[in-house]
Design a protein around this motif. Sequence first.
Motif, PDB file in Angstrom:
ATOM      1  N   SER A 125      19.721  -8.472  43.306  1.00  0.00           N
ATOM      2  CA  SER A 125      20.928  -8.741  42.532  1.00  0.00           C
ATOM      3  C   SER A 125      20.900 -10.113  41.874  1.00  0.00           C
ATOM      4  CB  SER A 125      22.173  -8.585  43.398  1.00  0.00           C
ATOM      5  OG  SER A 125      22.137  -9.478  44.486  1.00  0.00           O
ATOM      6  N   ILE A 126      20.233 -11.099  42.486  1.00  0.00           N
ATOM      7  CA  ILE A 126      20.139 -12.433  41.891  1.00  0.00           C
ATOM      8  C   ILE A 126      19.290 -12.369  40.615  1.00  0.00           C
ATOM      9  CG2 ILE A 126      19.337 -14.804  42.239  1.00  0.00           C
ATOM     10  CD1 ILE A 126      21.786 -14.124  43.924  1.00  0.00           C
ATOM     11  N   LEU A 127      18.169 -11.668  40.676  1.00  0.00           N
ATOM     12  CA  LEU A 127      17.291 -11.535  39.505  1.00  0.00           C
ATOM     13  C   LEU A 127      17.981 -10.751  38.389  1.00  0.00           C
ATOM     14  CD1 LEU A 127      14.563 -11.947  38.146  1.00  0.00           C
ATOM     15  CD2 LEU A 127      13.768  -9.883  39.293  1.00  0.00           C
ATOM     16  N   ILE A 128      18.673  -9.691  38.739  1.00  0.00           N
ATOM     17  CA  ILE A 128      19.395  -8.902  37.737  1.00  0.00           C
ATOM     18  C   ILE A 128      20.492  -9.751  37.099  1.00  0.00           C
ATOM     19  CG2 ILE A 128      20.952  -6.928  37.403  1.00  0.00           C
ATOM     20  CD1 ILE A 128      19.261  -5.491  39.579  1.00  0.00           C
ATOM     21  N   GLY A 129      21.211 -10.510  37.917  1.00  0.00           N
ATOM     22  CA  GLY A 129      22.264 -11.382  37.397  1.00  0.00           C
ATOM     23  C   GLY A 129      21.719 -12.437  36.452  1.00  0.00           C
ATOM     24  N   ALA A 130      20.592 -13.039  36.813  1.00  0.00           N
ATOM     25  CA  ALA A 130      19.976 -14.051  35.954  1.00  0.00           C
ATOM     26  C   ALA A 130      19.521 -13.431  34.639  1.00  0.00           C
ATOM     27  CB  ALA A 130      18.797 -14.697  36.672  1.00  0.00           C
ATOM     28  N   THR A 131      19.049 -12.212  34.689  1.00  0.00           N
ATOM     29  CA  THR A 131      18.612 -11.519  33.473  1.00  0.00           C
ATOM     30  C   THR A 131      19.806 -11.230  32.572  1.00  0.00           C
ATOM     31  OG1 THR A 131      16.766 -10.534  34.677  1.00  0.00           O
ATOM     32  CG2 THR A 131      17.400  -9.479  32.598  1.00  0.00           C
ATOM     33  N   GLU A 171      26.473 -12.023  37.129  1.00  0.00           N
ATOM     34  CA  GLU A 171      25.546 -13.106  36.835  1.00  0.00           C
ATOM     35  C   GLU A 171      25.226 -13.961  38.062  1.00  0.00           C
ATOM     36  OE1 GLU A 171      26.874 -15.256  33.387  1.00  0.00           O
ATOM     37  OE2 GLU A 171      26.505 -13.560  32.064  1.00  0.00           O
ATOM     38  N   THR A 172      26.097 -13.990  39.035  1.00  0.00           N
ATOM     39  CA  THR A 172      25.842 -14.760  40.250  1.00  0.00           C
ATOM     40  C   THR A 172      25.239 -13.901  41.361  1.00  0.00           C
ATOM     41  OG1 THR A 172      28.105 -14.415  41.035  1.00  0.00           O
ATOM     42  CG2 THR A 172      27.661 -16.453  39.788  1.00  0.00           C
ATOM     43  N   GLY A 173      25.082 -12.617  41.095  1.00  0.00           N
ATOM     44  CA  GLY A 173      24.481 -11.724  42.073  1.00  0.00           C
ATOM     45  C   GLY A 173      25.422 -11.257  43.156  1.00  0.00           C
ATOM     46  N   LYS A 174      26.708 -11.505  42.991  1.00  0.00           N
ATOM     47  CA  LYS A 174      27.687 -11.085  44.000  1.00  0.00           C
ATOM     48  C   LYS A 174      27.996  -9.595  43.912  1.00  0.00           C
ATOM     49  CE  LYS A 174      29.789 -15.595  44.456  1.00  0.00           C
ATOM     50  NZ  LYS A 174      30.953 -16.435  44.219  1.00  0.00           N
ATOM     51  N   SER A 175      27.753  -9.007  42.747  1.00  0.00           N
ATOM     52  CA  SER A 175      27.916  -7.565  42.571  1.00  0.00           C
ATOM     53  C   SER A 175      27.013  -7.128  41.429  1.00  0.00           C
ATOM     54  CB  SER A 175      29.375  -7.198  42.281  1.00  0.00           C
ATOM     55  OG  SER A 175      29.752  -7.641  40.992  1.00  0.00           O
ATOM     56  N   LEU A 176      26.879  -5.839  41.277  1.00  0.00           N
ATOM     57  CA  LEU A 176      26.073  -5.271  40.199  1.00  0.00           C
ATOM     58  C   LEU A 176      26.941  -4.333  39.364  1.00  0.00           C
ATOM     59  CD1 LEU A 176      22.809  -4.368  42.124  1.00  0.00           C
ATOM     60  CD2 LEU A 176      23.084  -6.180  40.434  1.00  0.00           C
ATOM     61  N   PRO A 177      26.637  -4.220  38.079  1.00  0.00           N
ATOM     62  CA  PRO A 177      27.360  -3.252  37.254  1.00  0.00           C
ATOM     63  C   PRO A 177      27.033  -1.829  37.711  1.00  0.00           C
ATOM     64  CG  PRO A 177      25.873  -4.619  35.907  1.00  0.00           C
ATOM     65  CD  PRO A 177      25.646  -4.964  37.330  1.00  0.00           C
ATOM     66  N   ASP A 178      27.966  -0.916  37.466  1.00  0.00           N
ATOM     67  CA  ASP A 178      27.678   0.477  37.797  1.00  0.00           C
ATOM     68  C   ASP A 178      26.624   1.016  36.824  1.00  0.00           C
ATOM     69  OD1 ASP A 178      28.975   1.244  35.383  1.00  0.00           O
ATOM     70  OD2 ASP A 178      30.871   1.533  36.407  1.00  0.00           O
ATOM     71  N   LEU A 179      26.129   2.208  37.082  1.00  0.00           N
ATOM     72  CA  LEU A 179      25.030   2.764  36.295  1.00  0.00           C
ATOM     73  C   LEU A 179      25.395   2.906  34.817  1.00  0.00           C
ATOM     74  CD1 LEU A 179      22.190   3.862  36.244  1.00  0.00           C
ATOM     75  CD2 LEU A 179      23.108   6.099  36.847  1.00  0.00           C
ATOM     76  N   TYR A 180      26.591   3.403  34.524  1.00  0.00           N
ATOM     77  CA  TYR A 180      27.031   3.558  33.134  1.00  0.00           C
ATOM     78  C   TYR A 180      27.028   2.209  32.417  1.00  0.00           C
ATOM     79  CZ  TYR A 180      30.140   4.144  29.150  1.00  0.00           C
ATOM     80  OH  TYR A 180      30.666   4.121  27.880  1.00  0.00           O
ATOM     81  N   THR A 181      27.522   1.187  33.093  1.00  0.00           N
ATOM     82  CA  THR A 181      27.594  -0.146  32.502  1.00  0.00           C
ATOM     83  C   THR A 181      26.192  -0.731  32.325  1.00  0.00           C
ATOM     84  OG1 THR A 181      29.745  -0.452  33.539  1.00  0.00           O
ATOM     85  CG2 THR A 181      28.643  -2.427  32.742  1.00  0.00           C
TER      86      THR A 181
END
Length: 56
Positions: free
Chosen positions: A4-10, A40-50
């Motif tokens: 989640s941290i890497l995804i948020g940074a991306t 962006e901070t990796g505390k959560s991830l967007p859902d698949l649609y988002t």
Amino acid sequence: MLDSILIGATIANYRKQQNLTQLELADYMHVIPQAVSKWETGKSLPDLYTMIKLAK
């Protein structure tokens, strides 16, 4: 496993490349600005649609 941290940074990196604020991205994605901040901070991830909409 998703990092989640890497995804948020991306997400943050691409948002900044497009010269968008978190508020502007939130408006475009139809979410509240706090959601973008959490992504962006990796505390959560967007859902698949988002995630698919972000990828476009």
